[in-house]
Design a protein around this motif. Structure first.
Motif, PDB file in Angstrom:
ATOM      1  N   LEU A  91      50.720  33.472  43.899  1.00 16.38           N
ATOM      2  CA  LEU A  91      49.260  33.371  43.911  1.00 16.38           C
ATOM      3  C   LEU A  91      48.560  34.510  44.654  1.00 16.38           C
ATOM      4  O   LEU A  91      47.611  35.091  44.106  1.00 16.38           O
ATOM      5  CB  LEU A  91      48.840  32.006  44.483  1.00 16.38           C
ATOM      6  CG  LEU A  91      47.349  31.710  44.490  1.00 16.38           C
ATOM      7  CD1 LEU A  91      46.799  31.650  43.069  1.00 16.38           C
ATOM      8  CD2 LEU A  91      47.091  30.379  45.216  1.00 16.38           C
ATOM      9  N   PRO A  92      48.971  34.872  45.870  1.00 18.08           N
ATOM     10  CA  PRO A  92      48.246  35.950  46.560  1.00 18.08           C
ATOM     11  C   PRO A  92      48.211  37.257  45.757  1.00 18.08           C
ATOM     12  O   PRO A  92      47.153  37.896  45.649  1.00 18.08           O
ATOM     13  CB  PRO A  92      49.015  36.117  47.878  1.00 18.08           C
ATOM     14  CG  PRO A  92      49.632  34.786  48.119  1.00 18.08           C
ATOM     15  CD  PRO A  92      50.004  34.279  46.751  1.00 18.08           C
ATOM     16  N   GLY A  93      49.327  37.640  45.182  1.00 18.97           N
ATOM     17  CA  GLY A  93      49.369  38.862  44.381  1.00 18.97           C
ATOM     18  C   GLY A  93      48.508  38.750  43.132  1.00 18.97           C
ATOM     19  O   GLY A  93      47.819  39.705  42.743  1.00 18.97           O
ATOM     20  N   TYR A  94      48.558  37.589  42.505  1.00 22.68           N
ATOM     21  CA  TYR A  94      47.738  37.380  41.311  1.00 22.68           C
ATOM     22  C   TYR A  94      46.259  37.499  41.655  1.00 22.68           C
ATOM     23  O   TYR A  94      45.500  38.165  40.947  1.00 22.68           O
ATOM     24  CB  TYR A  94      48.024  35.999  40.693  1.00 22.68           C
ATOM     25  CG  TYR A  94      47.186  35.740  39.464  1.00 22.68           C
ATOM     26  CD1 TYR A  94      47.652  36.078  38.207  1.00 22.68           C
ATOM     27  CD2 TYR A  94      45.912  35.182  39.563  1.00 22.68           C
ATOM     28  CE1 TYR A  94      46.885  35.871  37.071  1.00 22.68           C
ATOM     29  CE2 TYR A  94      45.132  34.972  38.442  1.00 22.68           C
ATOM     30  CZ  TYR A  94      45.621  35.322  37.202  1.00 22.68           C
ATOM     31  OH  TYR A  94      44.854  35.127  36.082  1.00 22.68           O
ATOM     32  N   LEU A  95      45.848  36.861  42.739  1.00 20.07           N
ATOM     33  CA  LEU A  95      44.435  36.903  43.114  1.00 20.07           C
ATOM     34  C   LEU A  95      43.982  38.316  43.449  1.00 20.07           C
ATOM     35  O   LEU A  95      42.858  38.706  43.109  1.00 20.07           O
ATOM     36  CB  LEU A  95      44.155  35.956  44.284  1.00 20.07           C
ATOM     37  CG  LEU A  95      44.340  34.461  43.992  1.00 20.07           C
ATOM     38  CD1 LEU A  95      44.055  33.649  45.241  1.00 20.07           C
ATOM     39  CD2 LEU A  95      43.486  34.008  42.820  1.00 20.07           C
ATOM     40  N   LYS A  96      44.834  39.081  44.112  1.00 25.12           N
ATOM     41  CA  LYS A  96      44.481  40.474  44.421  1.00 25.12           C
ATOM     42  C   LYS A  96      44.314  41.289  43.147  1.00 25.12           C
ATOM     43  O   LYS A  96      43.432  42.144  43.048  1.00 25.12           O
ATOM     44  CB  LYS A  96      45.535  41.107  45.319  1.00 25.12           C
ATOM     45  CG  LYS A  96      45.413  40.679  46.754  1.00 25.12           C
ATOM     46  CD  LYS A  96      46.444  41.355  47.626  1.00 25.12           C
ATOM     47  CE  LYS A  96      46.310  40.797  49.039  1.00 25.12           C
ATOM     48  NZ  LYS A  96      47.326  41.305  49.938  1.00 25.12           N
ATOM     49  N   ALA A  97      45.171  41.035  42.159  1.00 25.37           N
ATOM     50  CA  ALA A  97      45.134  41.811  40.918  1.00 25.37           C
ATOM     51  C   ALA A  97      44.044  41.354  39.953  1.00 25.37           C
ATOM     52  O   ALA A  97      43.437  42.176  39.263  1.00 25.37           O
ATOM     53  CB  ALA A  97      46.499  41.748  40.225  1.00 25.37           C
ATOM     54  N   HIS A  98      43.786  40.040  39.903  1.00 28.17           N
ATOM     55  CA  HIS A  98      42.912  39.505  38.852  1.00 28.17           C
ATOM     56  C   HIS A  98      41.695  38.743  39.372  1.00 28.17           C
ATOM     57  O   HIS A  98      40.805  38.419  38.592  1.00 28.17           O
ATOM     58  CB  HIS A  98      43.708  38.571  37.935  1.00 28.17           C
ATOM     59  CG  HIS A  98      44.927  39.200  37.370  1.00 28.17           C
ATOM     60  ND1 HIS A  98      44.895  40.134  36.349  1.00 28.17           N
ATOM     61  CD2 HIS A  98      46.239  39.062  37.683  1.00 28.17           C
ATOM     62  CE1 HIS A  98      46.116  40.523  36.054  1.00 28.17           C
ATOM     63  NE2 HIS A  98      46.961  39.892  36.851  1.00 28.17           N
ATOM     64  N   GLY A  99      41.704  38.389  40.640  1.00 30.89           N
ATOM     65  CA  GLY A  99      40.627  37.566  41.176  1.00 30.89           C
ATOM     66  C   GLY A  99      40.876  36.092  40.912  1.00 30.89           C
ATOM     67  O   GLY A  99      41.899  35.698  40.339  1.00 30.89           O
ATOM     68  N   TYR A 100      39.922  35.290  41.320  1.00 29.05           N
ATOM     69  CA  TYR A 100      40.049  33.831  41.174  1.00 29.05           C
ATOM     70  C   TYR A 100      39.575  33.443  39.774  1.00 29.05           C
ATOM     71  O   TYR A 100      38.453  32.991  39.557  1.00 29.05           O
ATOM     72  CB  TYR A 100      39.257  33.118  42.263  1.00 29.05           C
ATOM     73  CG  TYR A 100      39.629  31.663  42.426  1.00 29.05           C
ATOM     74  CD1 TYR A 100      40.890  31.307  42.873  1.00 29.05           C
ATOM     75  CD2 TYR A 100      38.733  30.654  42.126  1.00 29.05           C
ATOM     76  CE1 TYR A 100      41.253  29.977  43.024  1.00 29.05           C
ATOM     77  CE2 TYR A 100      39.082  29.320  42.274  1.00 29.05           C
ATOM     78  CZ  TYR A 100      40.327  28.990  42.716  1.00 29.05           C
ATOM     79  OH  TYR A 100      40.686  27.664  42.858  1.00 29.05           O
ATOM     80  N   THR A 101      40.447  33.649  38.816  1.00 25.13           N
ATOM     81  CA  THR A 101      40.148  33.414  37.408  1.00 25.13           C
ATOM     82  C   THR A 101      40.221  31.922  37.089  1.00 25.13           C
ATOM     83  O   THR A 101      40.753  31.135  37.878  1.00 25.13           O
ATOM     84  CB  THR A 101      41.171  34.146  36.521  1.00 25.13           C
ATOM     85  OG1 THR A 101      42.463  33.562  36.770  1.00 25.13           O
ATOM     86  CG2 THR A 101      41.201  35.644  36.800  1.00 25.13           C
ATOM     87  N   PRO A 102      39.729  31.524  35.919  1.00 31.52           N
ATOM     88  CA  PRO A 102      39.906  30.123  35.508  1.00 31.52           C
ATOM     89  C   PRO A 102      41.385  29.713  35.467  1.00 31.52           C
ATOM     90  O   PRO A 102      41.718  28.583  35.793  1.00 31.52           O
ATOM     91  CB  PRO A 102      39.264  30.069  34.119  1.00 31.52           C
ATOM     92  CG  PRO A 102      38.211  31.142  34.169  1.00 31.52           C
ATOM     93  CD  PRO A 102      38.833  32.249  35.005  1.00 31.52           C
ATOM     94  N   ALA A 103      42.254  30.636  35.091  1.00 29.14           N
ATOM     95  CA  ALA A 103      43.694  30.322  35.066  1.00 29.14           C
ATOM     96  C   ALA A 103      44.207  30.059  36.480  1.00 29.14           C
ATOM     97  O   ALA A 103      45.002  29.131  36.699  1.00 29.14           O
ATOM     98  CB  ALA A 103      44.479  31.456  34.415  1.00 29.14           C
ATOM     99  N   ALA A 104      43.758  30.859  37.438  1.00 35.93           N
ATOM    100  CA  ALA A 104      44.167  30.645  38.831  1.00 35.93           C
ATOM    101  C   ALA A 104      43.631  29.318  39.339  1.00 35.93           C
ATOM    102  O   ALA A 104      44.345  28.561  40.007  1.00 35.93           O
ATOM    103  CB  ALA A 104      43.677  31.795  39.711  1.00 35.93           C
ATOM    104  N   ALA A 105      42.385  29.028  39.020  1.00 40.43           N
ATOM    105  CA  ALA A 105      41.782  27.766  39.455  1.00 40.43           C
ATOM    106  C   ALA A 105      42.544  26.578  38.874  1.00 40.43           C
ATOM    107  O   ALA A 105      42.789  25.580  39.576  1.00 40.43           O
ATOM    108  CB  ALA A 105      40.308  27.712  39.050  1.00 40.43           C
ATOM    109  N   GLN A 106      42.947  26.670  37.615  1.00 43.74           N
ATOM    110  CA  GLN A 106      43.702  25.597  36.975  1.00 43.74           C
ATOM    111  C   GLN A 106      45.058  25.429  37.647  1.00 43.74           C
ATOM    112  O   GLN A 106      45.506  24.306  37.907  1.00 43.74           O
ATOM    113  CB  GLN A 106      43.879  25.875  35.477  1.00 43.74           C
ATOM    114  CG  GLN A 106      44.743  24.873  34.747  1.00 43.74           C
ATOM    115  CD  GLN A 106      44.121  23.483  34.692  1.00 43.74           C
ATOM    116  OE1 GLN A 106      42.920  23.302  34.859  1.00 43.74           O
ATOM    117  NE2 GLN A 106      44.952  22.479  34.474  1.00 43.74           N
TER     118      GLN A 106
END
Length: 168
Positions: free
Chosen positions: A36-51
């Motif tokens: 999650l931390p790497g994903y958020l840095k690369a893409h932000g808090y996207t709907p996929a991350a929120a899900q």
């Protein structure tokens, strides 16, 4: 020849298999948490991350406490009846459950507050996931010990209690 359409679903008739299946889910969710931390840095808090965060929070707020209850109220007492030598490990695991719940409470609050303006706390996540990574293999050794030493009919009875716990 193998039957391609024969699918074995784990049920509460096999409670140790069900407990292992829960561990498989924990491992998958811990892997997501670690990414999650790497994903958020690369893409932000996207709907996929929120899900993903919603699913992780739901699992650890609902299923994980039931899993620990299954172990503490059903499996561990039964194991100790047939394998009293497991008492030291069982006592340590039960203490770890308390630590895991406290660690999760802190992480859950953090995850609930995530937004486009925040970063995931990789250290908090790592402490939680590392604790589970150390905890589960010890339990899985006890599951194998239970399968070898507990009569199958006794295992079926605790599986019924575990299933009932989820019904209400």
């Amino acid at each position: 020849m193998d039957d391609l359409f024969r699918i074995h679903a784990t049920t509460f008739d096999e409670p140790t298999a069900m407990l292992r299946a829960c561990h498989d889910k924990v491992r998958r969710f811990c892997d997501q948490l670690n990414r999650l931390p790497g994903y958020l840095k690369a893409h932000g808090y996207t709907p996929a991350a929120a899900q993903a965060v919603r699913q992780i929070r739901h699992y650890f707020n609902t299923a994980a406490p039931l899993h620990h209850q299954d172990e503490e109220e059903d499996f561990f007492p039964l194991l100790l009846r047939y394998a009293p030598e497991a008492a030291v490990a069982v006592n340590a695991l039960e203490a770890e459950h308390g630590e895991l719940h406290r660690s999760w409470a802190a992480l859950d609050r953090h995850l609930a507050a995530l937004s486009a303006d925040t970063e995931a706390d990789a250290d908090l996540i790592r402490r939680f996931t590392d604790a589970y990574a150390r905890h589960m293999p010890v339990e899985e050794q006890l599951f194998a010990q239970g399968e070898a030493q507990i009569p199958p009919a006794e295992l079926v009875r605790i599986g019924q209690r575990m299933a009932a716990r989820r019904q209400g």
